[in-house]
Each structure stands twice: as structure tokens, then as C-alpha cells.
Design an enzyme around this catalytic site. Structure first.
Site: not given
Ligand code: ZN
Length: 238
Positions: A171, A173, A178
Site C-alpha cells: 500500500h 506510495k 537519484d
């Protein structure tokens, strides 16, 4: 007496010229110092719907320090980025700022995303892959096959994707650009969430947080290594 004052005048003029020469260098130094402050940005959604074509055209979004790769130049659409004739507003929005942060990637991009179906974000990730950025994606097995999911397209383009095999959702996000810029928050990378939901996304350069998220990414990446997948659920021994 006259000769001495002439020499003083020349000396002063040369001194002044040198001092003026030093001003731009001093300003650059001061600007450089200012830039070193770690970046902290928050984006709130829903985002205003704006045109993101200029950002997503290869030439428009190419990093300045790197010459464009031949392959990406060949695959870029030929329509011009400037003076887009579409009817959408062409200003900044939360989505365009999110795209901009992602498109800063020059070497690596780690994505750990529950749902990924936004075509614009998908294009940005593919663009980075074409530019030679190493992209790795971790996603949720239930949501990766849904209608409009970008995951299949990313895989087709040759981007590495790993997913869970659990009942619980993958779940997260978050994204790491870099290995120094963390993008995290409540936003699922779907048009529905971007345009309709109240969401927040934090963009930060804080080294400590980046390190922690990167460590968790690597841990999940290893845990979801396909060699460890089980294709037939083992029956519980009774
Ligand atoms: Zn447009």
C-alpha cells in the site's frame, strides 16, 4: 605631483574593475549557498487539470547537463512542445510539479506504488527509462492488472517490476529520485486520485528520511524477488 595622482587614478580604476569583476562570482557563490538548503515542498490534491505536454515531450523535459540519447530522440513525438494548441490551461499544477520532481532523475528512480494508472506519470517514467535512468518498480499484485494500469506498459518497455504475493496490500506510495529526493504521501498514481481526491505529497531532500525509505525499498525489493515467488499455494500441514 601630477604624475603620482595619475598613477593613483589608474590604480583605483584597475582596483574598481577587479572588484566589479568579482561581484558576479560573489553573487554566484551566495546563490550556491542558498541552493544547498534541503528542499521541502508539499503538494496538495486534487490537482487543477493542466496540460503537461511541454513537460512530457522529450526535448522539453531533458536534463540540461546530459545530451539527449539517440533512441529517445527517435521515439519522441514530432509535435512542438511550445505553443500547444490544446484547450487546457498551461500553467503549473500539483500534477505538473510532481512530474517536474520525477523528471529531475538522472541516474535512478525507485517507485513503490499501490496503484499506478495515471498516463502522464506513466509517460514520465518511460521517458526517464529511455534516457537511461535505472527505474525499479514495486507494486501490488491485485492492482497491477486493473484496467488502465501502467504496470504492463512499463514492463513492456523493459522496466523492472516486482510485486507482492500477499493478501495484505502493498500500500506504499513513494518514490526516490537519484537516491536523494523523497516523494511520499497519500496519493495513488491514478487520474481519479489526482483529479478528485484530497491528498498530500511531500517532496523532500532530507538525507535521513531518504536513507530510511531507500532501505525499506531494498528490503521489499529482495522480499519480492521472483525466485522466491510460490506459484501454487502450499497446503497447511495439519
Ligand atoms: Zn496543451
Amino acid at each position: 605631483m601630477k604624475r603620482v595622482s595619475w598613477q593613483v587614478a589608474v590604480g583605483t580604476a584597475v582596483g574598481l574593475a577587479l572588484a566589479l569583476e568579482a561581484v558576479p562570482a560573489l553573487l554566484r557563490w551566495l546563490q550556491g549557498r542558498k541552493k544547498r538548503r534541503p528542499r521541502r515542498e508539499v503538494l496538495f490534491f486534487p490537482s487543477q487539470v493542466t496540460c503537461t505536454e511541454a513537460l512530457l515531450q522529450d526535448s522539453g523535459a531533458a536534463p540540461r547537463r546530459r545530451p539527449p540519447l539517440a533512441a529517445s530522440a527517435a521515439s519522441a513525438p514530432s509535435e512542438p512542445a511550445v505553443g500547444c494548441p490544446c484547450s487546457l490551461p498551461h500553467g503549473e499544477s500539483s500534477l505538473s510539479r510532481l512530474l517536474r520532481a520525477l523528471l529531475e532523475a538522472k541516474a535512478t528512480l525507485e517507485l513503490c506504488l499501490f496503484a499506478f494508472s495515471s498516463p502522464q506519470l506513466g509517460r514520465a517514467v518511460q521517458l526517464l527509462h529511455q534516457r537511461g535512468v535505472r527505474v525499479r518498480v514495486i507494486t501490488d499484485c491485485d492492482y497491477m492488472a486493473l484496467n488502465g494500469s501502467q504496470i504492463g506498459l512499463l514492463r513492456k518497455a523493459g522496466i523492472q517490476v516486482r510485486h507482492d504475493q500477499d493478501l495484505g496490500y502493498m500500500h506504499h506510495k513513494f518514490a526516490i529520485v537519484d537516491k536523494k529526493l523523497l516523494i511520499t504521501g497519500s496519493l495513488n498514481w491514478t487520474t481519479q486520485a489526482i483529479q478528485n481526491n484530497r491528498e498530500n505529497v511531500l517532496i523532500m531532500e532530507d538525507e535521513e528520511y531518504v536513507k530510511l525509505f531507500l532501505k525499506e525499498f531494498e528490503r521489499i525489493w529482495e522480499e519480492f524477488n521472483p525466485t522466491k515467488y510460490t506459484f501454487f499455494p502450499q497446503k497447511k500441514s495439519q
